[in-house]
Design a protein around this motif. Sequence first.
Motif, PDB file in Angstrom:
ATOM      1  N   ARG A  15       2.960  11.360   0.825  1.00 38.04           N
ATOM      2  CA  ARG A  15       2.805  10.458  -0.322  1.00 38.04           C
ATOM      3  C   ARG A  15       1.960   9.248   0.052  1.00 38.04           C
ATOM      4  NH1 ARG A  15       6.480   9.000  -4.331  1.00 38.04           N
ATOM      5  NH2 ARG A  15       6.758   7.054  -3.207  1.00 38.04           N
ATOM      6  N   THR A  16       2.247   8.668   1.200  1.00 39.37           N
ATOM      7  CA  THR A  16       1.516   7.490   1.654  1.00 39.37           C
ATOM      8  C   THR A  16       0.098   7.849   2.074  1.00 39.37           C
ATOM      9  OG1 THR A  16       3.573   6.461   2.411  1.00 39.37           O
ATOM     10  CG2 THR A  16       1.521   5.597   3.332  1.00 39.37           C
ATOM     11  N   GLY A  32       3.793  -2.118  11.456  1.00 38.61           N
ATOM     12  CA  GLY A  32       4.596  -2.662  10.364  1.00 38.61           C
ATOM     13  C   GLY A  32       3.947  -3.784   9.583  1.00 38.61           C
ATOM     14  N   ARG A  33       2.665  -4.064   9.852  1.00 37.27           N
ATOM     15  CA  ARG A  33       2.001  -5.154   9.131  1.00 37.27           C
ATOM     16  C   ARG A  33       1.516  -4.736   7.747  1.00 37.27           C
ATOM     17  NH1 ARG A  33      -2.450  -7.090  13.191  1.00 37.27           N
ATOM     18  NH2 ARG A  33      -2.256  -4.922  13.917  1.00 37.27           N
ATOM     19  N   LEU A  34       1.408  -3.442   7.507  1.00 37.65           N
ATOM     20  CA  LEU A  34       1.023  -2.920   6.201  1.00 37.65           C
ATOM     21  C   LEU A  34       2.173  -2.108   5.620  1.00 37.65           C
ATOM     22  CD1 LEU A  34      -2.622  -1.662   6.912  1.00 37.65           C
ATOM     23  CD2 LEU A  34      -1.902  -3.904   6.051  1.00 37.65           C
ATOM     24  N   ARG A  35       2.431  -2.296   4.319  1.00 38.16           N
ATOM     25  CA  ARG A  35       3.503  -1.574   3.625  1.00 38.16           C
ATOM     26  C   ARG A  35       2.930  -0.919   2.370  1.00 38.16           C
ATOM     27  NH1 ARG A  35       7.212  -4.458   1.335  1.00 38.16           N
ATOM     28  NH2 ARG A  35       6.104  -6.455   1.361  1.00 38.16           N
ATOM     29  N   PRO A  36       2.310   0.242   2.509  1.00 34.68           N
ATOM     30  CA  PRO A  36       1.696   0.898   1.340  1.00 34.68           C
ATOM     31  C   PRO A  36       2.714   1.112   0.223  1.00 34.68           C
ATOM     32  CG  PRO A  36       1.031   1.977   3.375  1.00 34.68           C
ATOM     33  CD  PRO A  36       2.117   1.020   3.743  1.00 34.68           C
ATOM     34  N   HIS A  37       2.249   0.874  -0.998  1.00 35.87           N
ATOM     35  CA  HIS A  37       3.114   1.027  -2.170  1.00 35.87           C
ATOM     36  C   HIS A  37       2.583   2.159  -3.034  1.00 35.87           C
ATOM     37  CE1 HIS A  37       5.770  -0.175  -5.464  1.00 35.87           C
ATOM     38  NE2 HIS A  37       4.738  -0.019  -6.270  1.00 35.87           N
ATOM     39  N   VAL A  38       3.376   3.214  -3.198  1.00 31.88           N
ATOM     40  CA  VAL A  38       3.016   4.330  -4.072  1.00 31.88           C
ATOM     41  C   VAL A  38       3.852   4.194  -5.337  1.00 31.88           C
ATOM     42  CG1 VAL A  38       2.910   6.833  -4.334  1.00 31.88           C
ATOM     43  CG2 VAL A  38       2.485   5.796  -2.095  1.00 31.88           C
ATOM     44  N   SER A  39       3.200   3.940  -6.456  1.00 33.37           N
ATOM     45  CA  SER A  39       3.936   3.649  -7.688  1.00 33.37           C
ATOM     46  C   SER A  39       4.498   4.896  -8.342  1.00 33.37           C
ATOM     47  CB  SER A  39       3.027   2.914  -8.686  1.00 33.37           C
ATOM     48  OG  SER A  39       1.921   3.727  -9.042  1.00 33.37           O
ATOM     49  N   MET A  40       3.828   6.032  -8.154  1.00 35.47           N
ATOM     50  CA  MET A  40       4.328   7.266  -8.748  1.00 35.47           C
ATOM     51  C   MET A  40       3.689   8.461  -8.060  1.00 35.47           C
ATOM     52  SD  MET A  40       2.281   7.262 -12.400  1.00 35.47           S
ATOM     53  CE  MET A  40       3.008   8.811 -12.900  1.00 35.47           C
ATOM     54  N   SER A  41       4.352   9.605  -8.113  1.00 32.39           N
ATOM     55  CA  SER A  41       3.834  10.837  -7.517  1.00 32.39           C
ATOM     56  C   SER A  41       3.988  11.982  -8.512  1.00 32.39           C
ATOM     57  CB  SER A  41       4.588  11.175  -6.221  1.00 32.39           C
ATOM     58  OG  SER A  41       4.407  10.166  -5.261  1.00 32.39           O
ATOM     59  N   PRO A  42       3.068  12.105  -9.483  1.00 29.14           N
ATOM     60  CA  PRO A  42       3.181  13.182 -10.461  1.00 29.14           C
ATOM     61  C   PRO A  42       3.000  14.532  -9.799  1.00 29.14           C
ATOM     62  CG  PRO A  42       1.060  12.100 -10.647  1.00 29.14           C
ATOM     63  CD  PRO A  42       1.868  11.290  -9.678  1.00 29.14           C
ATOM     64  N   THR A  80      -0.581   2.779  -5.694  1.00 26.88           N
ATOM     65  CA  THR A  80      -1.357   4.006  -5.662  1.00 26.88           C
ATOM     66  C   THR A  80      -0.617   5.143  -6.354  1.00 26.88           C
ATOM     67  OG1 THR A  80      -2.353   3.345  -3.565  1.00 26.88           O
ATOM     68  CG2 THR A  80      -2.451   5.682  -4.101  1.00 26.88           C
ATOM     69  N   VAL A  81      -1.358   5.966  -7.100  1.00 23.81           N
ATOM     70  CA  VAL A  81      -0.799   7.184  -7.687  1.00 23.81           C
ATOM     71  C   VAL A  81      -1.149   8.334  -6.756  1.00 23.81           C
ATOM     72  CG1 VAL A  81      -0.845   8.768  -9.637  1.00 23.81           C
ATOM     73  CG2 VAL A  81      -1.052   6.309 -10.018  1.00 23.81           C
ATOM     74  N   ALA A  82      -0.135   9.040  -6.246  1.00 21.57           N
ATOM     75  CA  ALA A  82      -0.351  10.111  -5.275  1.00 21.57           C
ATOM     76  C   ALA A  82       0.105  11.446  -5.852  1.00 21.57           C
ATOM     77  CB  ALA A  82       0.416   9.816  -3.980  1.00 21.57           C
ATOM     78  N   PRO A  83      -0.832  12.315  -6.295  1.00 22.37           N
ATOM     79  CA  PRO A  83      -0.432  13.622  -6.805  1.00 22.37           C
ATOM     80  C   PRO A  83       0.229  14.464  -5.715  1.00 22.37           C
ATOM     81  CG  PRO A  83      -2.719  13.129  -7.363  1.00 22.37           C
ATOM     82  CD  PRO A  83      -2.276  12.121  -6.359  1.00 22.37           C
TER      83      PRO A  83
END
Length: 236
Positions: free
Chosen positions: A4-5, A178-188, A212-215
């Motif tokens: 996902r990330t 740990g300095r970056l924390r990717p945010h995935v808002s949805m995974s259709p 980010t939208v991650a299919p």
Amino acid sequence: MDYRTAAGFILTYCTSWHALKQRAQLGAGETLLVLGAAGGVGLTAVELGNVTGATVIAAASTAEKLALAKDHGARYLIDYSRENLKERVMEITGGKGADVIYDPVGGDLFDQCLRSIAWNGRLLVIGFASGTIQKIPANLPLLKGCSIVGVFWGRFAEREPELQAANTRELLDMYTSGRLRPHVSMSPARRSAGRPAHACRPARHGQGHRGTVAPIFHRRHGDRGEGAPREVRTSW
């Protein structure tokens, strides 16, 4: 790093890191204004600006989006659906303006950006999420002594692959530390053609997604390896 990330990591973080590092040469102590600050690239710019040591001003269209940007390192928040962008930037910076402006939105906000940039500032043209490609009044860069800088990460990666590879290694180091924390808002789940596009459709009408939208691609029954993927090795 899970799938996902990883699905959106390279595109979003590499775009913003190239923009801030090579194109703007953002330095610690400078002020960075990020438009669309809760979007896929905008949120990564907020994070990377914070990691660089800049003072980050996040600008977005709702309180919910601004709360997300604050959680990822923004110090000041501007809701440009209710507030005048130029006036707020000048208020926050004590009349100086922002040293670097990251603009993936374009349209009418671009003009306000030009009017709220600092002397020797750099305005990064990332994209045109508003749907409007703005016309630039050439007198403003002259009066402001500023630069309007284009950012085309795909072309950069093609023409300067070694530098792009170095950027990716730096980003992965930031992620693993740990300095970056990717945010995935949805995974259709992509079970049929067109569904991801339908799921993302609100973004075309100004509502936008956060992060980010991650299919997610599901294997057909009986295929080898059926089931959720475990992880992506971070060894680029």
